[in-house]
Design an enzyme around this catalytic site. Structure first.
Site, PDB file in Angstrom:
ATOM      1  N   ARG A  18       0.942  -1.209   0.062  1.00  0.00           N
ATOM      2  CA  ARG A  18       0.008   0.123  -0.018  1.00  0.00           C
ATOM      3  C   ARG A  18       0.977   1.197   0.022  1.00  0.00           C
ATOM      4  O   ARG A  18       0.556   2.167  -0.818  1.00  0.00           O
ATOM      5  CB  ARG A  18      -0.934  -0.067   1.047  1.00  0.00           C
ATOM      6  CG  ARG A  18      -2.154  -1.130   1.108  1.00  0.00           C
ATOM      7  CD  ARG A  18      -3.016  -1.113   2.328  1.00  0.00           C
ATOM      8  NE  ARG A  18      -1.912  -1.478   3.460  1.00  0.00           N
ATOM      9  CZ  ARG A  18      -2.396  -1.297   4.829  1.00  0.00           C
ATOM     10  NH1 ARG A  18      -3.585  -0.664   5.025  1.00  0.00           N
ATOM     11  NH2 ARG A  18      -1.648  -1.730   5.575  1.00  0.00           N
ATOM     12  N   ASN A  36      -6.229  -3.013   2.056  1.00  0.00           N
ATOM     13  CA  ASN A  36      -6.269  -4.310   2.167  1.00  0.00           C
ATOM     14  C   ASN A  36      -7.428  -5.033   2.351  1.00  0.00           C
ATOM     15  O   ASN A  36      -8.243  -4.448   2.828  1.00  0.00           O
ATOM     16  CB  ASN A  36      -5.364  -4.879   3.352  1.00  0.00           C
ATOM     17  CG  ASN A  36      -3.884  -4.915   3.275  1.00  0.00           C
ATOM     18  OD1 ASN A  36      -3.344  -4.647   2.313  1.00  0.00           O
ATOM     19  ND2 ASN A  36      -3.181  -4.937   4.454  1.00  0.00           N
TER      20      ASN A  36
END
EC number: 3.6.1.7
Length: 90
Positions: A18, A36
């Site tokens: 990320r 996520n």
């Protein structure tokens, strides 16, 4: 301007993916988010100039020594005029 939702699968959780996406989004002045998902994938929403999005996707697909993308799906979605930056969401 375009906006896409991209779902990445592979070794993308627990490896800084990320943040890797955020770093590359900032590099290309893109807006959006990375999150996520419970199934082990990562959902990335990215908005900006189409050429910049293509460069972002090329860089992200390469990954790094920790990240390994097996597959991804990409779908265009409506623009969001409220976006101000690229966020990591939980």
């Amino acid at each position: 301007m375009k906006r896409y939702i991209i779902n990445f699968t592979g070794k993308v959780q627990g490896v800084g993916f990320r943040y890797f996406c955020q770093m590359n989004a900032l590099k290309y002045s893109l807006l959006g988010s990375a999150k996520n998902l419970d199934n082990g994938s990562v959902e990335v929403i990215v908005q900006g100039n189409l050429d910049d999005i293509k460069l972002f996707l090329k860089d992200v697909k390469k990954g790094n020594r920790f990240i390994n993308i097996n597959d991804y799906s990409i779908n265009e979605i409506p623009l969001d005029g409220t976006l101000k930056k690229f966020n990591i969401t939980y």
